[in-house]
Design an enzyme around this catalytic site. Sequence first.
Site, PDB file in Angstrom:
ATOM      1  NE  ARG A  81      -0.551   6.297  11.165  1.00  0.00           N
ATOM      2  CZ  ARG A  81      -1.762   6.820  11.197  1.00  0.00           C
ATOM      3  NH1 ARG A  81      -1.925   8.063  11.607  1.00  0.00           N
ATOM      4  NH2 ARG A  81      -2.823   6.135  10.831  1.00  0.00           N
TER       5      ARG A  81
ATOM      6  CG  HIS B  75     -10.733  -3.347   1.954  1.00  0.00           C
ATOM      7  ND1 HIS B  75     -11.756  -2.463   2.112  1.00  0.00           N
ATOM      8  CD2 HIS B  75      -9.700  -2.811   2.645  1.00  0.00           C
ATOM      9  CE1 HIS B  75     -11.384  -1.445   2.858  1.00  0.00           C
ATOM     10  NE2 HIS B  75     -10.127  -1.633   3.195  1.00  0.00           N
ATOM     11  CG  LEU B  76      -6.851  -9.030   0.694  1.00  0.00           C
ATOM     12  CD1 LEU B  76      -6.054 -10.098  -0.052  1.00  0.00           C
ATOM     13  CD2 LEU B  76      -7.733  -9.666   1.757  1.00  0.00           C
ATOM     14  N   GLY B  77      -5.515  -4.692   2.609  1.00  0.00           N
ATOM     15  CA  GLY B  77      -4.422  -3.837   3.068  1.00  0.00           C
ATOM     16  C   GLY B  77      -3.984  -4.073   4.492  1.00  0.00           C
TER      17      GLY B  77
ATOM     18  CG  ASP C 211      -6.561  -3.472  -0.675  1.00  0.00           C
ATOM     19  OD1 ASP C 211      -6.663  -4.711  -0.774  1.00  0.00           O
ATOM     20  OD2 ASP C 211      -6.662  -2.876   0.406  1.00  0.00           O
TER      21      ASP C 211
ATOM     22  CD  GLU D 166     -14.231  -2.251  -0.372  1.00  0.00           C
ATOM     23  OE1 GLU D 166     -14.306  -2.672   0.800  1.00  0.00           O
ATOM     24  OE2 GLU D 166     -13.229  -1.685  -0.826  1.00  0.00           O
TER      25      GLU D 166
ATOM     26  NE  ARG E   3     -10.922   4.269   4.893  1.00  0.00           N
ATOM     27  CZ  ARG E   3     -10.010   3.519   5.488  1.00  0.00           C
ATOM     28  NH1 ARG E   3      -9.229   2.726   4.757  1.00  0.00           N
ATOM     29  NH2 ARG E   3      -9.862   3.562   6.803  1.00  0.00           N
TER      30      ARG E   3
END
Length: 527
Positions: free
Chosen positions: A151, A279-281, A256, A261, A232
């Site tokens: 997707r 990690h703002l996706g 990202d 983390e 990921r």
Amino acid sequence: MHRVLISDPLSEDGIKPLLEAADTEVIQKPSMEKEELLEEVAKADALIVRSQTQVTKEVLEHGVNLKIVGRAGVGVDNIDLDAATDNGVVVVNAPDGNTISTAEHTMAMLMSMARNIPQAYHSLQQGNWDRKKYVGVELKNKTLGVVGFGRIGRVVTRRAKGHRMNVIAYDPFLTREKAEKAGVEHGTLDEVLAQADFITVHTPLIAATHHLINKDAFAKMKDGARILNCARGGIIEEEALYEALQSGKIAGAALDVFEEEPAINNKLLELPQVVSVPHLGASTVEAQENVAVDVSNDVMEVLRGGNAKQPVNIPSIPEEMQDKLTPYITLSEKLGAFLGSIVRGGLNNINVYYSGELTDVDPTPLTRKVVKSVLQLFVGNRVNDVNSYKIAKDKGIEINEQKTTSTKGFTNLLTVELETDEETRSIGGTLLNGLGARVVRLDGYSVDVIPEGHLISIHHKDQPGAIGRVGSLLAEHDVNIATMQVGRTDIGGAAIMILTIDKEVGPECQEHLAHVEDINRVQYLKL
């Protein structure tokens, strides 16, 4: 009155369907300690979480009234799916809610890296006006390599083409026909690595994709290529990336996500070529609202006796079919995993044929097992009996189920056929009285193989000495043969050899086997 416990912060607009429902009481208690969570979940009919709350076996066992757990997001790593199933709890997630957010974020990271925007801004904050140092590159006419054409990968592709970029894509399920329809060039992973100016990864993190982009992968890339990861952490081997950036082989990276983390002390952040964010996706107002709305609707549907749209755990087999189908569950999974491990090319069709007594019942639960076991080899454990059909549909894979009268001498016969853009392969299995699951046919050859453990499938020419040469070579690599099955069409013609061995064979041994005289194809698999 249905009691819904929300244990992580969620968008108020996203849970509005629950708040406005006359038959639902919503309890919002984010950041609870373990004891309070156990106390509250014992009174709840539904539990909604994000990534903070750990829905463990203990939590699920305390939720004596729980009917559903909703994860407002994609992954369900923080939910014990097996325990949920054991306790009769439906688990749902929201796989589509952050697609646009992540795709747009990928493009923002791509352009920031191409034009050195964060670095130039930081320099300006330090009182510098250095235009020459931060000269970037245009996207127009550059090639974007997309690794993972699901997707998000497809949405990123449409946006990249809007910037007049050329796109080459790789995905285990992507065929040339599908690529052409999407307006992209179809490539192998090596072709994508070699041709792309920018490479973006959009795959799940599973065993097959862990460190997919490693030292060898960087060596195959263009000098000066740039790479992005908004999927990921762990898909890119960070030590190899660091070395490639230091050497100048890779001109830039936009990250990202990281293997560990928070990535506060990650040495990649020390490099000026790296653009990174925490990690703002999926961190947009719209995405947070979308995933909350999707999960809220599913929770209400299930609490009111309906079916969830996005279930991710295994449903039970209807009671009236259990006696007939349960013995075939393992066989279905083994056949799918066996054939999926050895087939080559982009998958188009999964065909499952039932004969004998299996024609008297609805075998759909078994078909789901087959589809799940095939797709798990490429997508990972997020595929299960419930969502396997949807994932197959999303990837353009057609599922066909057919009952036949041809049993080929067996009381029951289950045959799986996989059609790809390169070949069609089939496997047939049955249950032998007291002996369990057996593979009895492979690509038309008659065999008798227990589908478990370490196996080697070998296509070869039926010539004297072929079997001996294989045995001798395996002995040289300290590999012991437990069983051997040989099938052939006629004397001196095509033949197949299936070996059960005591341990894994490495790439070197497989390579040596492939070059043995009269051997045409060697494939190792573990079931």
